[in-house]
Design a protein around this motif. Sequence first.
Motif, PDB file in Angstrom:
ATOM      1  N   LEU A  95       0.816  -1.221   0.000  1.00  0.00           N
ATOM      2  CA  LEU A  95       0.000   0.000   0.000  1.00  0.00           C
ATOM      3  C   LEU A  95       0.853   1.277   0.000  1.00  0.00           C
ATOM      4  CD1 LEU A  95      -2.728   1.425   0.109  1.00  0.00           C
ATOM      5  CD2 LEU A  95      -2.730   1.104   2.598  1.00  0.00           C
ATOM      6  N   PRO A  96       1.938   1.372   0.803  1.00  0.00           N
ATOM      7  CA  PRO A  96       2.729   2.617   0.770  1.00  0.00           C
ATOM      8  C   PRO A  96       3.281   2.922  -0.621  1.00  0.00           C
ATOM      9  CG  PRO A  96       3.311   1.302   2.690  1.00  0.00           C
ATOM     10  CD  PRO A  96       2.444   0.447   1.843  1.00  0.00           C
ATOM     11  N   GLU A  97       3.760   1.886  -1.340  1.00  0.00           N
ATOM     12  CA  GLU A  97       4.272   2.107  -2.690  1.00  0.00           C
ATOM     13  C   GLU A  97       3.157   2.542  -3.627  1.00  0.00           C
ATOM     14  OE1 GLU A  97       4.911  -0.426  -0.724  1.00  0.00           O
ATOM     15  OE2 GLU A  97       6.868  -1.331  -1.068  1.00  0.00           O
ATOM     16  N   GLY A  98       1.972   1.917  -3.446  1.00  0.00           N
ATOM     17  CA  GLY A  98       0.822   2.306  -4.259  1.00  0.00           C
ATOM     18  C   GLY A  98       0.454   3.764  -4.047  1.00  0.00           C
ATOM     19  N   LYS A  99       0.502   4.202  -2.779  1.00  0.00           N
ATOM     20  CA  LYS A  99       0.207   5.611  -2.468  1.00  0.00           C
ATOM     21  C   LYS A  99       1.240   6.531  -3.130  1.00  0.00           C
ATOM     22  CE  LYS A  99      -2.284   5.441   1.912  1.00  0.00           C
ATOM     23  NZ  LYS A  99      -2.245   5.824   3.338  1.00  0.00           N
ATOM     24  N   SER A 118      -8.234   5.206 -14.075  1.00  0.00           N
ATOM     25  CA  SER A 118      -8.980   5.592 -12.867  1.00  0.00           C
ATOM     26  C   SER A 118      -9.481   4.360 -12.117  1.00  0.00           C
ATOM     27  CB  SER A 118     -10.170   6.481 -13.238  1.00  0.00           C
ATOM     28  OG  SER A 118      -9.739   7.653 -13.870  1.00  0.00           O
ATOM     29  N   ASN A 119     -10.018   3.403 -12.868  1.00  0.00           N
ATOM     30  CA  ASN A 119     -10.506   2.167 -12.247  1.00  0.00           C
ATOM     31  C   ASN A 119      -9.372   1.417 -11.555  1.00  0.00           C
ATOM     32  OD1 ASN A 119     -13.135   2.559 -13.034  1.00  0.00           O
ATOM     33  ND2 ASN A 119     -13.011   1.248 -14.852  1.00  0.00           N
ATOM     34  N   THR A 120      -8.239   1.331 -12.241  1.00  0.00           N
ATOM     35  CA  THR A 120      -7.085   0.616 -11.665  1.00  0.00           C
ATOM     36  C   THR A 120      -6.645   1.257 -10.357  1.00  0.00           C
ATOM     37  OG1 THR A 120      -6.363   0.088 -13.905  1.00  0.00           O
ATOM     38  CG2 THR A 120      -4.764  -0.244 -12.140  1.00  0.00           C
ATOM     39  N   LEU A 121      -6.691   2.588 -10.301  1.00  0.00           N
ATOM     40  CA  LEU A 121      -6.250   3.317  -9.118  1.00  0.00           C
ATOM     41  C   LEU A 121      -7.122   2.993  -7.905  1.00  0.00           C
ATOM     42  CD1 LEU A 121      -4.406   5.464  -7.848  1.00  0.00           C
ATOM     43  CD2 LEU A 121      -6.064   7.191  -8.598  1.00  0.00           C
ATOM     44  N   PHE A 122      -8.439   3.119  -8.056  1.00  0.00           N
ATOM     45  CA  PHE A 122      -9.263   2.904  -6.857  1.00  0.00           C
ATOM     46  C   PHE A 122      -9.430   1.415  -6.536  1.00  0.00           C
ATOM     47  CE2 PHE A 122     -13.136   2.344  -9.433  1.00  0.00           C
ATOM     48  CZ  PHE A 122     -13.919   1.542  -8.626  1.00  0.00           C
ATOM     49  N   ILE A 123      -9.298   0.553  -7.556  1.00  0.00           N
ATOM     50  CA  ILE A 123      -9.325  -0.899  -7.287  1.00  0.00           C
ATOM     51  C   ILE A 123      -8.088  -1.310  -6.503  1.00  0.00           C
ATOM     52  CG2 ILE A 123      -9.172  -3.177  -8.392  1.00  0.00           C
ATOM     53  CD1 ILE A 123     -11.096  -2.057 -10.566  1.00  0.00           C
ATOM     54  N   MET A 124      -6.957  -0.625  -6.780  1.00  0.00           N
ATOM     55  CA  MET A 124      -5.743  -0.881  -6.004  1.00  0.00           C
ATOM     56  C   MET A 124      -5.999  -0.616  -4.516  1.00  0.00           C
ATOM     57  SD  MET A 124      -3.014   0.876  -4.336  1.00  0.00           S
ATOM     58  CE  MET A 124      -2.957   2.505  -5.067  1.00  0.00           C
ATOM     59  N   TYR A 125      -6.661   0.494  -4.215  1.00  0.00           N
ATOM     60  CA  TYR A 125      -6.975   0.814  -2.821  1.00  0.00           C
ATOM     61  C   TYR A 125      -7.930  -0.219  -2.214  1.00  0.00           C
ATOM     62  CZ  TYR A 125      -4.631   5.353  -2.799  1.00  0.00           C
ATOM     63  OH  TYR A 125      -3.682   6.348  -2.812  1.00  0.00           O
ATOM     64  N   ILE A 126      -8.895  -0.672  -2.995  1.00  0.00           N
ATOM     65  CA  ILE A 126      -9.852  -1.684  -2.511  1.00  0.00           C
ATOM     66  C   ILE A 126      -9.108  -2.961  -2.130  1.00  0.00           C
ATOM     67  CG2 ILE A 126     -11.674  -3.279  -3.248  1.00  0.00           C
ATOM     68  CD1 ILE A 126     -12.868  -0.941  -4.869  1.00  0.00           C
ATOM     69  N   LYS A 127      -8.231  -3.418  -3.030  1.00  0.00           N
ATOM     70  CA  LYS A 127      -7.518  -4.678  -2.781  1.00  0.00           C
ATOM     71  C   LYS A 127      -6.511  -4.555  -1.650  1.00  0.00           C
ATOM     72  CE  LYS A 127      -8.191  -6.730  -7.328  1.00  0.00           C
ATOM     73  NZ  LYS A 127      -7.565  -7.248  -8.546  1.00  0.00           N
ATOM     74  N   CYS A 128      -6.084  -3.328  -1.378  1.00  0.00           N
ATOM     75  CA  CYS A 128      -5.178  -3.094  -0.241  1.00  0.00           C
ATOM     76  C   CYS A 128      -5.948  -2.921   1.063  1.00  0.00           C
ATOM     77  CB  CYS A 128      -4.321  -1.849  -0.493  1.00  0.00           C
ATOM     78  SG  CYS A 128      -3.058  -2.094  -1.760  1.00  0.00           S
ATOM     79  N   GLY A 129      -7.274  -2.941   0.988  1.00  0.00           N
ATOM     80  CA  GLY A 129      -8.093  -2.835   2.187  1.00  0.00           C
ATOM     81  C   GLY A 129      -8.288  -1.420   2.689  1.00  0.00           C
ATOM     82  N   ASN A 130      -7.950  -0.417   1.883  1.00  0.00           N
ATOM     83  CA  ASN A 130      -8.099   0.981   2.296  1.00  0.00           C
ATOM     84  C   ASN A 130      -9.337   1.559   1.611  1.00  0.00           C
ATOM     85  OD1 ASN A 130      -7.858   3.745   2.859  1.00  0.00           O
ATOM     86  ND2 ASN A 130      -5.623   3.618   2.897  1.00  0.00           N
ATOM     87  N   LEU A 131     -10.508   1.298   2.223  1.00  0.00           N
ATOM     88  CA  LEU A 131     -11.763   1.689   1.596  1.00  0.00           C
ATOM     89  C   LEU A 131     -11.953   3.206   1.589  1.00  0.00           C
ATOM     90  CD1 LEU A 131     -14.123   0.236   0.233  1.00  0.00           C
ATOM     91  CD2 LEU A 131     -15.373   0.433   2.367  1.00  0.00           C
ATOM     92  N   ARG A 132     -11.379   3.890   2.582  1.00  0.00           N
ATOM     93  CA  ARG A 132     -11.537   5.345   2.638  1.00  0.00           C
ATOM     94  C   ARG A 132     -10.910   6.009   1.420  1.00  0.00           C
ATOM     95  NH1 ARG A 132      -9.008   8.733   7.564  1.00  0.00           N
ATOM     96  NH2 ARG A 132      -7.118   8.212   6.421  1.00  0.00           N
ATOM     97  N   GLU A 133      -9.662   5.596   1.086  1.00  0.00           N
ATOM     98  CA  GLU A 133      -9.011   6.153  -0.091  1.00  0.00           C
ATOM     99  C   GLU A 133      -9.699   5.709  -1.374  1.00  0.00           C
ATOM    100  OE1 GLU A 133      -6.741   8.415  -0.364  1.00  0.00           O
ATOM    101  OE2 GLU A 133      -6.484   8.614   1.795  1.00  0.00           O
ATOM    102  N   ALA A 134     -10.207   4.467  -1.359  1.00  0.00           N
ATOM    103  CA  ALA A 134     -10.927   3.972  -2.544  1.00  0.00           C
ATOM    104  C   ALA A 134     -12.174   4.825  -2.793  1.00  0.00           C
ATOM    105  CB  ALA A 134     -11.323   2.510  -2.340  1.00  0.00           C
ATOM    106  N   ARG A 135     -12.897   5.140  -1.710  1.00  0.00           N
ATOM    107  CA  ARG A 135     -14.100   5.974  -1.835  1.00  0.00           C
ATOM    108  C   ARG A 135     -13.733   7.345  -2.409  1.00  0.00           C
ATOM    109  NH1 ARG A 135     -16.777   3.776   3.250  1.00  0.00           N
ATOM    110  NH2 ARG A 135     -15.290   5.011   4.392  1.00  0.00           N
ATOM    111  N   ARG A 136     -12.613   7.903  -1.900  1.00  0.00           N
ATOM    112  CA  ARG A 136     -12.200   9.228  -2.366  1.00  0.00           C
ATOM    113  C   ARG A 136     -11.854   9.187  -3.853  1.00  0.00           C
ATOM    114  NH1 ARG A 136      -7.406  11.779   0.919  1.00  0.00           N
ATOM    115  NH2 ARG A 136      -8.989  11.686   2.547  1.00  0.00           N
TER     116      ARG A 136
END
Length: 781
Positions: A95-99, A118-136
């Motif tokens: 997740l830190p590298e993804g951020k 755009s889809n790849t970006l927020f799906i990355m957050y979903i799969k990393c378990g960071n739903l708050r960033e995914a929502r944003r």
Amino acid sequence: MATKKAWRNNEKNKMLMFLETKIKLPIVKPSANTQTNVSALIEQQADCRNAVALCKQGRLKEALNILLLMDGKGIGIESHTYVCLLQRFCNKEALPEGKLVHAHIIQTGTKCSEIYMSNTLFIMYIKCGNLREARRAFAEMPTRNVVSWTAMMGAYARIGQSEEALVLYYQMKRTGIEPNHFTFASVLPAVASLAALEQGKEFHEEIIRSGFEDNLFVGSALVDMYVKCGRMEDACKVFDKMSERNVVSWNAMIAGYVQNGNVEEALRLFGKMPERNVVSLTIVIAGFAQVGCVDEGLALFQKMPGRDVASWNAMIAGYAQNGRLGDAMKLFEIMPEQNVVSWTVMITGYVQSRCVDEALELFDKMPERNVVSWTAMVAGLAQNGRMYEALKLFEKMPERDVVSWNAMIAGYVQTGLCEEALNLFRRMPERDVFSWTAMITGYAQSGHVDEALRLFQEMPERNVVSWTAMISGYSQNGLFDEAVLLFQQMQLTGVMPRTNTFASILPACANLAALEYGKEMHEDIIRNGFQSDEFVGNALIDMYAKCGSIEKACKVFNNLPRRDVVSCTAMIGGYAMHGYSKEALQLFEQMLHAGINPNHVTFVGVLSACCHSGLVDDGWQYFNCMKQYYHITPTMDHYCCMVDLLGRAGHLNEAQDFVNKMPVKPNAAVLGSLLGACRIHINVELAERVAECLFELDPENAAPYVLLSNIYAAACRWDGMEKVRRIMKERRVRRKPGCSWIEVNKRVSVFLVGEITSTNIKDMYKVGEFSWEHNGSSICA
């Protein structure tokens, strides 16, 4: 321009610091050879391809470094390179590298105009378990397609935020985007977790219209949805229609049968599976444990080719659920890998067996705990009445969820401390339907039905559990008409009853003698596939017996897949009530031969059967057997049956001696039985003594006065009869008028002796095929 360049350099320095301090990855300072290669790559305009190649080889650190070097040289980065990097950072550890990549996209001014990126970006957050960033990231998307919406719905459904998943679905529909098969497969689990059957049916209709019914993933999700909504019949229809099935759809069906107590059908289906996995075997092990066949479960467990921690946990849970804690602990100690679930299963097993101290000792030894293990221990203490300790542990919890709060509230409710439960309920940061339902149950059980109703009416949302709690509250407090009316209201709202709903409403039908309405409910039970449920079956037996249909009761009893002490006791009581003493006692003997131990209610039915047949010696034998062999302490009901038995048989002296030797003071029911026996055998002297005791116990109850007056009349003691009437007048004791009731159009109407003003009187007489005439104060047939 210079300002912008300075800003970019500043941001780049921040990124380098981020790498060094947060990610803890060494910055690879390229050697002369590497610099030469990179320069060559830049010159050949192959920089992006190199970064992509490194990503695919798993050399993510080097790819990140090249990204920074490319930016330092002022070389533009293709969106495909970002996509490749983001796809490789789809786990919590990365997740830190993804951020960092996301930050790089922002600071280089790269626009996420391409929807794929755009889809790849927020799906990355979903799969990393960071739903708050995914929502944003989802909210900032300039455009969305069906993939965007579906991924976000699936994320909500997976973490249990089912309502949000459904809201997103309807928002997507309003934008004009049509769902695909992945959408339905993602949103149906949300419907399943809410047990929202009506919504599930709507989705099923839409799936048929869209032509996705034959899709393997959609079909499996539909099966799972119907299973979790308790509709095995509908699940079976979908399963049978599936042109292709996978292990997931087979497992869903097997799990459904296990959860509904139909382990035999689960095993039949398991035998037909073309291929099985560890999950399939684990489900069947849990099924064996559920019906007490732990050894069969163990045999299957030992044959498993590859056991995972879940299968070990299932086997341990099977032992624990069946009270074999020693075997559970042996398995727990030898399992190759223990996780927090393993420890929690053992703690729960000890708690269920009331070994709370052992559970606490194990809890203290846990290497790690989560909110579930903390809650299991809090709930264990609360369920065993140790509320002070439960509260202390609850206050120590590092984090609490709504289940933790509910466990405490349920504990207070169970111990009758409704005020403490209410105080905690008011402190809750968030409440769910179970929080409200626990409070409703608590007030109903303590007799405060008005308070329970007030809370029920205030509920922001209700489900079948909350409706059932209120219906049960009415029924338990003798408000049978209100229970039936509330059940009808529930049906009008579209909420489908469950097994415990029927088990709660059928006693109301029984006490109202509403046979036709009870039969209608029986038909609903069959339509819903609940006829095999033991609680529903027992309630049906009791309802038919109390409504006078012993044949129907017997038919339900004979069709039960499994009989227990409750079903046998209900049938014995039904036989005794209708004078079938021989059948009642035969069933009791069969029950003992089957290894089913009787309880105190069973012996009430047995003694009643002896009473109706005048079997005094048998009655004494059963009464003594109850105490000596089954260690059941007699209650007032047992004493009452024995006095009635002896009295009816004419053993009045023996009955009087029995009452005098009772270890507890006799109540009105016991003395009333003795007075009734005096009426049968016209024993005036004993009747006078017993009646005096009854007058002291309940001076306003007219029954003993009337009974004594009748005994005087039968003995031609007219002076005594007049004396009783005079005492009644002086004490202002009034006879309650006799009443009867009749069921017309599935509605029970009650009318009193001599009553001619009832609005339903015309219908009552029509039912009896009377022609009626109302002439002044008389009704003529």
